[in-house]
Design a protein around this motif. Structure first.
Motif, PDB file in Angstrom:
ATOM      1  N   GLN A  56       0.841  -1.188   0.000  1.00  0.00           N
ATOM      2  CA  GLN A  56       0.000   0.000   0.000  1.00  0.00           C
ATOM      3  C   GLN A  56       0.883   1.248   0.000  1.00  0.00           C
ATOM      4  O   GLN A  56       1.821   1.348   0.791  1.00  0.00           O
ATOM      5  CB  GLN A  56      -0.891   0.029   1.253  1.00  0.00           C
ATOM      6  CG  GLN A  56      -1.851  -1.133   1.350  1.00  0.00           C
ATOM      7  CD  GLN A  56      -2.948  -1.043   0.300  1.00  0.00           C
ATOM      8  OE1 GLN A  56      -3.357   0.028  -0.085  1.00  0.00           O
ATOM      9  NE2 GLN A  56      -3.390  -2.199  -0.167  1.00  0.00           N
ATOM     10  N   ILE A  58       1.921   5.156   0.757  1.00  0.00           N
ATOM     11  CA  ILE A  58       1.663   6.056   1.878  1.00  0.00           C
ATOM     12  C   ILE A  58       0.621   7.074   1.430  1.00  0.00           C
ATOM     13  O   ILE A  58       0.743   7.667   0.354  1.00  0.00           O
ATOM     14  CB  ILE A  58       2.967   6.763   2.305  1.00  0.00           C
ATOM     15  CG1 ILE A  58       3.973   5.722   2.778  1.00  0.00           C
ATOM     16  CG2 ILE A  58       2.707   7.784   3.401  1.00  0.00           C
ATOM     17  CD1 ILE A  58       5.360   6.281   3.030  1.00  0.00           C
ATOM     18  N   PRO A  59      -0.434   7.297   2.232  1.00  0.00           N
ATOM     19  CA  PRO A  59      -1.462   8.259   1.830  1.00  0.00           C
ATOM     20  C   PRO A  59      -0.857   9.651   1.618  1.00  0.00           C
ATOM     21  O   PRO A  59      -0.066  10.126   2.422  1.00  0.00           O
ATOM     22  CB  PRO A  59      -2.441   8.265   3.002  1.00  0.00           C
ATOM     23  CG  PRO A  59      -2.197   6.982   3.719  1.00  0.00           C
ATOM     24  CD  PRO A  59      -0.766   6.633   3.490  1.00  0.00           C
ATOM     25  N   GLY A  60      -1.211  10.291   0.528  1.00  0.00           N
ATOM     26  CA  GLY A  60      -0.718  11.630   0.212  1.00  0.00           C
ATOM     27  C   GLY A  60       0.584  11.632  -0.560  1.00  0.00           C
ATOM     28  O   GLY A  60       1.073  12.691  -0.935  1.00  0.00           O
ATOM     29  N   SER A  61       1.199  10.462  -0.805  1.00  0.00           N
ATOM     30  CA  SER A  61       2.449  10.433  -1.558  1.00  0.00           C
ATOM     31  C   SER A  61       2.118  10.334  -3.052  1.00  0.00           C
ATOM     32  O   SER A  61       1.094   9.788  -3.436  1.00  0.00           O
ATOM     33  CB  SER A  61       3.325   9.260  -1.124  1.00  0.00           C
ATOM     34  OG  SER A  61       2.817   8.064  -1.646  1.00  0.00           O
TER      35      SER A  61
END
Length: 99
Positions: A56, A58-61
């Protein structure tokens, strides 16, 4: 013959007190077997199975999972390593080694 233990007579056994050895019951043996099997299976699963089924990001990457054929700028891409032989050690001449 000297190390051989002689069985105690009935009167001597009564003086010795109760037998401290109690064999394991069938239930205890089954519990030991179940725990041992569970530990072995858990250890094999930890060795064989890959941790995390899906990578998964990283959120925002800005990185996203790799598409078919993509090997760079994505999560799960390849890290290519070049194996280059080491440079040969410099040889020392006899004159400079004598100093």
């Amino acid at each position: 013959m000297f190390l051989r233990r002689r069985p105690l007579g009935e009167e001597a056994q009564a003086d010795a007190g109760p037998n401290p050895y109690r064999p394991t019951t069938r239930r205890q043996r089954l519990v030991i077997l179940a725990i041992t099997t569970a530990v072995v299976v858990a250890l094999w699963m930890l060795l064989i199975e890959r941790p995390g089924w899906k990578v998964q990001p990283i959120p925002g990457s800005p990185l996203a999972p790799c598409r078919a054929g993509q090997t760079t700028d994505c999560v799960g891409g390849q890290a290519n390593v070049l194996l280059i032989p080491a440079a040969p050690a410099p040889s020392v001449s006899g004159a400079s080694a004598a100093r």
